[in-house]
Scaffold this active site. Sequence first.
Site, PDB file in Angstrom:
ATOM      1  N   LYS A   1       0.572  -1.628  -0.050  1.00 61.47           N
ATOM      2  CA  LYS A   1       0.101   0.456   0.017  1.00 61.47           C
ATOM      3  C   LYS A   1       0.828   0.905  -0.312  1.00 61.47           C
ATOM      4  O   LYS A   1       0.634   2.181  -0.373  1.00 61.47           O
ATOM      5  CB  LYS A   1      -0.672  -0.165   1.279  1.00 61.47           C
ATOM      6  CG  LYS A   1      -2.052  -0.827   0.996  1.00 61.47           C
ATOM      7  CD  LYS A   1      -3.126  -0.880   1.703  1.00 61.47           C
ATOM      8  CE  LYS A   1      -3.867  -2.255   1.302  1.00 61.47           C
ATOM      9  NZ  LYS A   1      -4.020  -3.342   1.811  1.00 61.47           N
TER      10      LYS A   1
HETATM   11  C1  LIG Z   1      -4.609  -4.442   1.060  1.00 63.07           C
HETATM   12  C2  LIG Z   1      -4.226  -5.800   1.005  1.00 63.07           C
HETATM   13  C3  LIG Z   1      -4.743  -6.565   0.412  1.00 63.07           C
HETATM   14  C4  LIG Z   1      -5.524  -6.999  -0.757  1.00 63.07           C
HETATM   15  O1  LIG Z   1      -5.307  -5.656  -2.076  1.00 63.07           O
HETATM   16  P1  LIG Z   1      -6.396  -4.629  -2.703  1.00 63.07           P
HETATM   17  O2  LIG Z   1      -6.613  -4.220  -3.059  1.00 63.07           O
HETATM   18  O3  LIG Z   1      -7.861  -5.100  -1.267  1.00 63.07           O
HETATM   19  O4  LIG Z   1      -7.086  -6.257  -3.410  1.00 63.07           O
HETATM   20  C5  LIG Z   1      -3.774  -7.492   0.067  1.00 63.07           C
HETATM   21  N1  LIG Z   1      -2.507  -7.912   0.853  1.00 63.07           N
HETATM   22  C6  LIG Z   1      -1.981  -7.295   1.774  1.00 63.07           C
HETATM   23  C7  LIG Z   1      -1.020  -7.301   2.558  1.00 63.07           C
HETATM   24  C8  LIG Z   1      -2.339  -6.364   2.109  1.00 63.07           C
HETATM   25  O5  LIG Z   1      -2.478  -5.124   2.826  1.00 63.07           O
END
Ligand SMILES: *Cc1c(COP(=O)(O)O)cnc(C)c1O
Length: 450
Positions: A96
């Site tokens: 993220k």
């Molecule tokens: C947010 C997140 C996801 C999922 O990603 P999306 O874009 O919501 O599909 C997967 N793995 C981790 C570690 C995350 O923080």
Amino acid sequence: MSFKDTVMSGLAADGGLLLPDEIPDVSDRLADWQKLTYRELATEIIALYSSISSKDAAALVHRSYSAFSEPEVVRMVAVGDLQILELFHGPTLSFKDIALQFLGNLFEALVEERGGELNIVVATSGDTGSAAIHGVRGRENMRIFVLHPHGRVSPSQRRQMTTVSNENVFNVAIDGTFDDCQGIVKSIFTDLPFKTRYSLGAVNSINWARILAQIVYYFFAAFRTMESTGLEGARFVVPTGNFGDIFAGYLARKMGLPVTRLVLATNENDILSRFFESGTYALGEVHTTISPSMDIQVASNFERYLYYRLNGDPAAVGRAMAQFRDSGSMTVERQAGEPVDEWISSGSADTQQTLEVIRSTYKDHGYLLDPHSAVGVHVALSLEGAGEPTICLATAHPAKFSESIGRAVGSKVARHEMLDRLTDMPEQFTVLPSSLVAVRGWIEESLSAG
Ligand SMILES: *Cc1c(COP(=O)(O)O)cnc(C)c1O
């Protein structure tokens, strides 16, 4: 709408999600783009979709990725026959950061250009909160308010939020679940007078700028893989929750990147993998798993995908979403014998399978997967076509989930000095009841205090 208004408002006025009105075809540029560094590629793609000049985009990109420990932002590691695309080398060790470091810098530039201020309100089940805080901390004329469910995020996830001491960061622990936090934030944003009076902004994955920043690593990883294999194209396996990450890959494919297949991977919360198998999007129960960032039933970005699946007809998207809201289920039409989507297939892994693949990958290759990335690798290992280049997205550093890793491999091997350092630091957060009135009052009080 302009790109800048899109970023600042997050949602359309009618509550719908925003998409570019055209997806540019870059097929004739692929050969040139192949030679670019990650930062150069990000600059090209951001300038392509926005009114930002190449020079300003380059500066934004440079600032956004200076906090990453990898010179190329991401890292690719061969593990057996798979290519693991590590996306977790940013300041909070989850993928993220790639979008939220960019969004923080973009917000800052827009606030500076337009004057005034921006107050971000966000609910988190763990990773989003810390990545958003680190994208916004210390910036002028910006504050961030983060709601997490009290006692329901891991201690290390909590510390990544509550040990940040900048004066523009406000943490609150809600006596309730993540859904309660999310519900309160939604109510705050639908109160337009309140939203306007306090210049509120959103950073969840409905913000288009986050998707935009994520398109970049699909190009980067496909180029590097095509270079090393000499083959044209690659398939991607994507651990999925809100459908933001995989949707960025879908757009990369639409832009002309030779993605042979996008494979969506879910944990026990498998509403999306059931959809791509059956064509029916039907609400199930929420299960708590060891990959909590994927414990989602209603995927906020799915609506964006649906727009393309329903041939770019916004009225049809509105009808399908309304039917889903009213009945908990909706189905897309397809020809007999045809797949639900020609590019996307899916699979899932339960907790046992996730732990097992963490254990076997460590034993056979000495490589530690976090539980989210492990869901993807489990699905990747079950795919047919062993010779096809396969890129698995690794979305978090294993140390963020050291307890589950410990359960899988039997010892505390998943560590990161950045997380170890936080254990003795003072934490700051306010505990509030799960109440809209209480949270609104707290925001108003914090803003009037300074
Ligand atoms: C947010 C997140 C996801 C999922 O990603 P999306 O874009 O919501 O599909 C997967 N793995 C981790 C570690 C995350 O923080």
